[in-house]
Motif scaffolding. Structure first.
Motif, PDB file in Angstrom:
ATOM      1  N   THR A  15       0.829  -1.209   0.000  1.00  0.00           N
ATOM      2  CA  THR A  15       0.000   0.000   0.000  1.00  0.00           C
ATOM      3  C   THR A  15       0.861   1.256   0.000  1.00  0.00           C
ATOM      4  N   VAL A  16       0.239   2.356  -0.421  1.00  0.00           N
ATOM      5  CA  VAL A  16       0.836   3.683  -0.366  1.00  0.00           C
ATOM      6  C   VAL A  16      -0.147   4.608   0.344  1.00  0.00           C
ATOM      7  N   SER A  17       0.284   5.177   1.455  1.00  0.00           N
ATOM      8  CA  SER A  17      -0.536   6.149   2.172  1.00  0.00           C
ATOM      9  C   SER A  17      -0.202   7.539   1.653  1.00  0.00           C
ATOM     10  N   ILE A  18      -1.229   8.282   1.253  1.00  0.00           N
ATOM     11  CA  ILE A  18      -1.051   9.593   0.621  1.00  0.00           C
ATOM     12  C   ILE A  18      -1.785  10.649   1.433  1.00  0.00           C
ATOM     13  N   ALA A  19      -1.090  11.759   1.691  1.00  0.00           N
ATOM     14  CA  ALA A  19      -1.690  12.919   2.348  1.00  0.00           C
ATOM     15  C   ALA A  19      -1.381  14.152   1.511  1.00  0.00           C
ATOM     16  N   VAL A  20      -2.380  15.006   1.302  1.00  0.00           N
ATOM     17  CA  VAL A  20      -2.231  16.189   0.452  1.00  0.00           C
ATOM     18  C   VAL A  20      -2.567  17.423   1.274  1.00  0.00           C
ATOM     19  N   ARG A  21      -1.675  18.397   1.261  1.00  0.00           N
ATOM     20  CA  ARG A  21      -1.895  19.682   1.934  1.00  0.00           C
ATOM     21  C   ARG A  21      -1.930  20.790   0.892  1.00  0.00           C
ATOM     22  N   ASN A  22      -2.719  21.817   1.169  1.00  0.00           N
ATOM     23  CA  ASN A  22      -2.744  22.983   0.290  1.00  0.00           C
ATOM     24  C   ASN A  22      -1.705  24.000   0.752  1.00  0.00           C
ATOM     25  N   GLN A  23      -1.690  25.167   0.138  1.00  0.00           N
ATOM     26  CA  GLN A  23      -0.686  26.172   0.463  1.00  0.00           C
ATOM     27  C   GLN A  23      -0.828  26.695   1.886  1.00  0.00           C
ATOM     28  N   ALA A  24      -2.035  26.616   2.439  1.00  0.00           N
ATOM     29  CA  ALA A  24      -2.255  27.057   3.816  1.00  0.00           C
ATOM     30  C   ALA A  24      -1.858  26.003   4.835  1.00  0.00           C
ATOM     31  N   GLY A  25      -1.499  24.817   4.377  1.00  0.00           N
ATOM     32  CA  GLY A  25      -1.098  23.757   5.285  1.00  0.00           C
ATOM     33  C   GLY A  25      -2.232  22.855   5.727  1.00  0.00           C
ATOM     34  N   LYS A  26      -3.423  23.049   5.193  1.00  0.00           N
ATOM     35  CA  LYS A  26      -4.584  22.252   5.580  1.00  0.00           C
ATOM     36  C   LYS A  26      -4.632  20.958   4.776  1.00  0.00           C
ATOM     37  N   ILE A  27      -4.981  19.860   5.458  1.00  0.00           N
ATOM     38  CA  ILE A  27      -5.143  18.580   4.780  1.00  0.00           C
ATOM     39  C   ILE A  27      -6.402  18.638   3.925  1.00  0.00           C
ATOM     40  N   VAL A  28      -6.250  18.454   2.621  1.00  0.00           N
ATOM     41  CA  VAL A  28      -7.389  18.493   1.707  1.00  0.00           C
ATOM     42  C   VAL A  28      -7.737  17.117   1.162  1.00  0.00           C
ATOM     43  N   MET A  29      -6.833  16.139   1.399  1.00  0.00           N
ATOM     44  CA  MET A  29      -7.109  14.798   0.899  1.00  0.00           C
ATOM     45  C   MET A  29      -6.175  13.816   1.580  1.00  0.00           C
ATOM     46  N   GLU A  30      -6.704  12.636   1.871  1.00  0.00           N
ATOM     47  CA  GLU A  30      -5.869  11.536   2.335  1.00  0.00           C
ATOM     48  C   GLU A  30      -6.495  10.235   1.864  1.00  0.00           C
ATOM     49  N   THR A  31      -5.654   9.313   1.465  1.00  0.00           N
ATOM     50  CA  THR A  31      -6.142   8.056   0.935  1.00  0.00           C
ATOM     51  C   THR A  31      -5.055   6.998   1.046  1.00  0.00           C
ATOM     52  N   VAL A  32      -5.456   5.748   0.871  1.00  0.00           N
ATOM     53  CA  VAL A  32      -4.540   4.614   0.841  1.00  0.00           C
ATOM     54  C   VAL A  32      -4.821   3.839  -0.432  1.00  0.00           C
ATOM     55  N   ILE A  33      -3.814   3.651  -1.259  1.00  0.00           N
ATOM     56  CA  ILE A  33      -3.985   2.957  -2.532  1.00  0.00           C
ATOM     57  C   ILE A  33      -2.999   1.807  -2.622  1.00  0.00           C
ATOM     58  N   GLU A  34      -3.200   0.979  -3.626  1.00  0.00           N
ATOM     59  CA  GLU A  34      -2.326  -0.169  -3.839  1.00  0.00           C
ATOM     60  C   GLU A  34      -1.019   0.270  -4.492  1.00  0.00           C
ATOM     61  N   THR A  35       0.057  -0.420  -4.167  1.00  0.00           N
ATOM     62  CA  THR A  35       1.368  -0.080  -4.735  1.00  0.00           C
ATOM     63  C   THR A  35       1.473  -0.656  -6.147  1.00  0.00           C
ATOM     64  N   ARG A  36       0.771  -0.040  -7.053  1.00  0.00           N
ATOM     65  CA  ARG A  36       0.798  -0.389  -8.469  1.00  0.00           C
ATOM     66  C   ARG A  36       0.915   0.896  -9.279  1.00  0.00           C
ATOM     67  N   ALA A  37       1.589   0.808 -10.414  1.00  0.00           N
ATOM     68  CA  ALA A  37       1.816   1.999 -11.227  1.00  0.00           C
ATOM     69  C   ALA A  37       0.501   2.629 -11.676  1.00  0.00           C
ATOM     70  N   ASN A  38      -0.434   1.823 -12.135  1.00  0.00           N
ATOM     71  CA  ASN A  38      -1.705   2.367 -12.628  1.00  0.00           C
ATOM     72  C   ASN A  38      -2.477   3.053 -11.512  1.00  0.00           C
ATOM     73  N   ALA A  39      -2.525   2.438 -10.333  1.00  0.00           N
ATOM     74  CA  ALA A  39      -3.270   3.029  -9.221  1.00  0.00           C
ATOM     75  C   ALA A  39      -2.651   4.348  -8.786  1.00  0.00           C
ATOM     76  N   ILE A  40      -1.321   4.410  -8.747  1.00  0.00           N
ATOM     77  CA  ILE A  40      -0.653   5.639  -8.323  1.00  0.00           C
ATOM     78  C   ILE A  40      -0.875   6.755  -9.341  1.00  0.00           C
ATOM     79  N   LEU A  41      -0.736   6.446 -10.632  1.00  0.00           N
ATOM     80  CA  LEU A  41      -0.928   7.471 -11.656  1.00  0.00           C
ATOM     81  C   LEU A  41      -2.376   7.951 -11.711  1.00  0.00           C
ATOM     82  N   ASP A  42      -3.332   7.038 -11.532  1.00  0.00           N
ATOM     83  CA  ASP A  42      -4.746   7.454 -11.523  1.00  0.00           C
ATOM     84  C   ASP A  42      -5.015   8.417 -10.370  1.00  0.00           C
TER      85      ASP A  42
END
Length: 355
Positions: A15-42
């Protein structure tokens, strides 16, 4: 207009755990996806804005860097040892992803690990193969000597490994099981030595395709193998602005410690004349590169030529031999960097004594 997004990725086998912050430092997205090239690029293509991504150096780093680099604005592969010093509180996949995104947004907190020069991928892989097999050969040789010493049998030198002396050495072992164990070590050593020769040939064949190896071989005591390893490990000299950055990367930088650096004298702020304390060499470095320059300095200090003259001049100034060899290793590294950057030959004028 879409804003900048800072993406932290904690990568694992499944798995790959992903966290996304905006310029203000606020978490706008978090998700867990499979460690596959297609899943990561999507997942990456579904994000809007200018994407800045970071993840730690590790098993997946080279593959993930090549996968993401064409699709985002910036990819930072960071040093996990530096991040460990900044870690406080709980630890987990999501927590680590959040922390990486925050460190990337703050800027200057992450220490990047160089990834690039795709044309050198074959040479890098062959160099890794050669270095790993060489380490395995050394381990088996050490285990063989440890076995003899464990039974009180002195075994200095290289004769214990020679094929024409093995029967004599095996006869010194009193137990049948111990002799069989030593025979297994010898069989493993023979197989690894043959494999190491093949890896060496493959490395030299690939290194001939790189013009930089011809320039580096002009530096005294930098032979074909070491020049190939230098190109594979460093990739390009322009990643180092000066020789001091190269010294730090090779473990040849001297660590200093000081306190109370400034004082007021007659109401004027002045720097203290107290000399900083030396704390040895930096420990966070590339061990293979340090081994190359250290052995080159050892050979130069025992040989002849301009490098030996430089070493003798250091000793004549009052330096201890160990410190003179360290200075010589730093000088060889600096000359190597200069020759590579200038794409020219070695010039003995580079070996100037410091005032």
């Amino acid at each position: 207009m879409d804003s900048i997004k800072y993406v932290g990725m904690d990568v694992h086998k499944e798995t790959v755990s992903i966290a996304v912050r905006n310029q203000a430092g606020k978490i706008v997205m978090e998700t867990v996806i499979e460690t596959r090239a297609n899943a990561i690029l999507d997942c990456i293509r579904g994000m809007r804005g200018e994407l800045h991504i970071t993840f730690e150096e590790g098993t997946w780093a080279a593959w993930l860097y090549d996968l993401l680099h064409p699709h985002v604005a910036r990819v930072v592969v960071c040093d996990p040892r530096r991040n460990a010093l900044l870690t406080e509180g709980n630890k987990g996949d999501k927590v680590d992803a959040h922390r990486l995104a925050a460190l990337l947004r703050d800027g200057g907190m992450l220490r990047p690990v160089y990834h690039g020069e795709h044309s050198l991928r074959s040479l890098r892989e062959l160099a890794r193969s050669y270095l790993v097999i060489t380490q395995d050969v050394t381990r088996v040789m050490n285990r063989t000597k440890a076995l003899y010493r464990g039974w009180g049998i002195p075994c200095g030198g290289q004769q214990v490994y020679a094929a024409n002396h093995r029967e004599a050495w095996l006869s010194k072992l009193p137990e049948t099981g111990v002799r069989r164990r030593a025979e297994h070590f010898y069989q493993e050593l023979d197989a690894l030595r043959a494999l190491r020769q093949q890896a060496r040939r493959d490395l030299l064949t690939e290194a001939r395709k790189q013009p930089a190896t011809r320039w580096l071989r002009q530096v005294p005591y930098i032979g074909p193998i070491w020049s190939a390893l230098l190109v594979a490990l460093l990739q390009t000299p322009h990643r180092f602005r000066t020789k001091r950055q190269l010294w730090s990367y090779c473990g040849l930088a001297i660590r200093t410690s000081s306190s109370a650096d400034y004082q007021f004298i007659d109401g004027e702020l002045k720097r203290s004349k107290k000399s900083p304390l030396l704390r040895g060499l930096n420990t966070n470095h590339n061990h293979a590169l340090k081994n190359i320059f250290k052995h080159a300095a050892m050979g130069a200090s025992c040989g002849s030529g301009p490098l030996r003259e430089f070493y003798d001049a250091q000793v004549a100034q009052g330096k201890k031999p160990a410190m003179a060899r360290l200075t010589l290793a730093r000088k060889i590294a600096a000359v190597t960097l200069a020759v590579w950057k200038q794409e020219g030959g070695f010039d003995a004028a580079h070996l100037k004594l410091q005032a």
